[in-house]
Design a protein around this motif. Sequence first.
Motif, PDB file in Angstrom:
ATOM      1  N   ILE A  56      18.147   0.425  -4.701  1.00 24.38           N
ATOM      2  CA  ILE A  56      18.767   1.407  -4.057  1.00 24.38           C
ATOM      3  C   ILE A  56      17.813   1.265  -2.697  1.00 24.38           C
ATOM      4  CG2 ILE A  56      20.461   3.380  -3.276  1.00 24.38           C
ATOM      5  CD1 ILE A  56      21.126   3.801  -6.226  1.00 24.38           C
ATOM      6  N   ASP A  57      17.922   0.652  -1.719  1.00 16.49           N
ATOM      7  CA  ASP A  57      17.061   1.189  -1.116  1.00 16.49           C
ATOM      8  C   ASP A  57      17.793   1.601  -0.024  1.00 16.49           C
ATOM      9  OD1 ASP A  57      19.408   0.135   1.022  1.00 16.49           O
ATOM     10  OD2 ASP A  57      18.808  -1.885   1.946  1.00 16.49           O
ATOM     11  N   THR A  58      16.771   1.917   1.509  1.00 17.04           N
ATOM     12  CA  THR A  58      17.043   3.809   1.806  1.00 17.04           C
ATOM     13  C   THR A  58      18.522   3.744   2.517  1.00 17.04           C
ATOM     14  OG1 THR A  58      14.303   2.747   2.582  1.00 17.04           O
ATOM     15  CG2 THR A  58      15.336   4.551   4.449  1.00 17.04           C
ATOM     16  N   LEU A  59      19.090   2.369   2.710  1.00 21.94           N
ATOM     17  CA  LEU A  59      19.969   2.197   4.058  1.00 21.94           C
ATOM     18  C   LEU A  59      21.540   2.726   2.755  1.00 21.94           C
ATOM     19  CD1 LEU A  59      19.462  -0.203   6.119  1.00 21.94           C
ATOM     20  CD2 LEU A  59      19.210   1.323   6.261  1.00 21.94           C
ATOM     21  N   GLU A 111      20.249  -2.006 -20.497  1.00 20.76           N
ATOM     22  CA  GLU A 111      19.659  -0.680 -20.482  1.00 20.76           C
ATOM     23  C   GLU A 111      19.458  -1.030 -19.229  1.00 20.76           C
ATOM     24  OE1 GLU A 111      15.655  -0.577 -21.816  1.00 20.76           O
ATOM     25  OE2 GLU A 111      16.396  -0.615 -23.783  1.00 20.76           O
ATOM     26  N   VAL A 112      19.785   0.310 -18.727  1.00 32.93           N
ATOM     27  CA  VAL A 112      20.088  -0.075 -17.024  1.00 32.93           C
ATOM     28  C   VAL A 112      18.641   0.821 -16.089  1.00 32.93           C
ATOM     29  CG1 VAL A 112      21.920   0.540 -14.579  1.00 32.93           C
ATOM     30  CG2 VAL A 112      22.585   0.409 -17.770  1.00 32.93           C
ATOM     31  N   HIS A 113      18.073   0.060 -15.509  1.00 32.46           N
ATOM     32  CA  HIS A 113      16.761   0.574 -14.611  1.00 32.46           C
ATOM     33  C   HIS A 113      17.046   0.364 -12.787  1.00 32.46           C
ATOM     34  CE1 HIS A 113      14.110  -0.855 -18.134  1.00 32.46           C
ATOM     35  NE2 HIS A 113      14.468  -0.094 -18.127  1.00 32.46           N
ATOM     36  N   ILE A 114      17.087   1.292 -13.074  1.00 31.98           N
ATOM     37  CA  ILE A 114      17.240   2.450 -11.534  1.00 31.98           C
ATOM     38  C   ILE A 114      15.999   2.443 -11.169  1.00 31.98           C
ATOM     39  CG2 ILE A 114      18.168   4.259 -10.191  1.00 31.98           C
ATOM     40  CD1 ILE A 114      20.309   5.052 -12.349  1.00 31.98           C
ATOM     41  N   ARG A 115      15.937   1.704 -10.076  1.00 31.76           N
ATOM     42  CA  ARG A 115      15.122   1.422  -8.807  1.00 31.76           C
ATOM     43  C   ARG A 115      15.606   2.555  -7.414  1.00 31.76           C
ATOM     44  NH1 ARG A 115      12.096  -3.489  -8.600  1.00 31.76           N
ATOM     45  NH2 ARG A 115      11.833  -3.080  -7.208  1.00 31.76           N
ATOM     46  N   ALA A 116      15.334   2.948  -6.764  1.00 33.61           N
ATOM     47  CA  ALA A 116      15.465   4.337  -5.606  1.00 33.61           C
ATOM     48  C   ALA A 116      14.378   4.344  -4.953  1.00 33.61           C
ATOM     49  CB  ALA A 116      16.058   5.377  -5.154  1.00 33.61           C
ATOM     50  N   ASP A 117      14.221   4.359  -3.582  1.00 27.63           N
ATOM     51  CA  ASP A 117      13.096   3.446  -2.140  1.00 27.63           C
ATOM     52  C   ASP A 117      12.692   5.406  -1.799  1.00 27.63           C
ATOM     53  OD1 ASP A 117      11.301   2.254  -0.512  1.00 27.63           O
ATOM     54  OD2 ASP A 117      13.246   4.177   0.636  1.00 27.63           O
ATOM     55  N   ARG A 118      12.061   6.095  -2.040  1.00 26.86           N
ATOM     56  CA  ARG A 118      11.367   7.440  -1.545  1.00 26.86           C
ATOM     57  C   ARG A 118      12.258   8.287  -0.344  1.00 26.86           C
ATOM     58  NH1 ARG A 118       5.391   8.673  -1.879  1.00 26.86           N
ATOM     59  NH2 ARG A 118       5.215   6.775  -3.207  1.00 26.86           N
ATOM     60  N   LYS A 119      12.390   7.342   0.299  1.00 25.46           N
ATOM     61  CA  LYS A 119      13.416   7.143   1.421  1.00 25.46           C
ATOM     62  C   LYS A 119      14.813   7.622   1.020  1.00 25.46           C
ATOM     63  CE  LYS A 119      10.208   6.969   4.328  1.00 25.46           C
ATOM     64  NZ  LYS A 119       9.475   6.546   5.682  1.00 25.46           N
ATOM     65  N   THR A 120      15.823   7.100  -0.333  1.00 25.37           N
ATOM     66  CA  THR A 120      17.061   6.571  -0.334  1.00 25.37           C
ATOM     67  C   THR A 120      17.580   8.268  -0.518  1.00 25.37           C
ATOM     68  OG1 THR A 120      16.626   5.255  -1.751  1.00 25.37           O
ATOM     69  CG2 THR A 120      18.749   6.191  -2.032  1.00 25.37           C
ATOM     70  N   LEU A 121      18.541   8.834   0.318  1.00 28.73           N
ATOM     71  CA  LEU A 121      19.443   9.533  -0.520  1.00 28.73           C
ATOM     72  C   LEU A 121      19.854  10.212  -1.252  1.00 28.73           C
ATOM     73  CD1 LEU A 121      22.154   9.338   2.006  1.00 28.73           C
ATOM     74  CD2 LEU A 121      19.687  10.848   2.552  1.00 28.73           C
ATOM     75  N   TYR A 122      19.598  11.094  -2.675  1.00 25.92           N
ATOM     76  CA  TYR A 122      20.453  11.622  -3.778  1.00 25.92           C
ATOM     77  C   TYR A 122      21.062  11.317  -4.072  1.00 25.92           C
ATOM     78  CZ  TYR A 122      19.721  14.616  -7.323  1.00 25.92           C
ATOM     79  OH  TYR A 122      19.709  14.981  -9.476  1.00 25.92           O
TER      80      TYR A 122
END
Length: 124
Positions: A51-54, A84-95
Amino acid sequence: MNTTPLVDIMLVLLILFIITIPVMHHAVKIDLPRATSQPNEAKPQTITISIDTLGQVYWNEQPLDRAALPGRFAEAAKREPQPEVHIRADRKTLYENVVEVMSDAQASGLRRIGFVTELIPNHP
């Protein structure tokens, strides 16, 4: 207090153990054949959700419409073994975006969900 009966009982038990222990370890020596084999364990597939910032969602690095995500999760939940599902999110992504993806995965029946973080070495 007279300890003679206690000593007598302990000596009898000691003699019983000395007699029975060699009998318990007695085994027939045979030369068994040897075979090499590896256990056939199917490792579960890994699905990487980014999941990116936008708020754009990527399924294994391929862009995916947010509305199509629950259907893809439902298809993945039917597979054996379950991926298995690995979720990677940008640190500025909305929670909120991360929670929605987690909720969709859990609602579809996926049980193995994890987060991918960046390893930061210890600084002295």
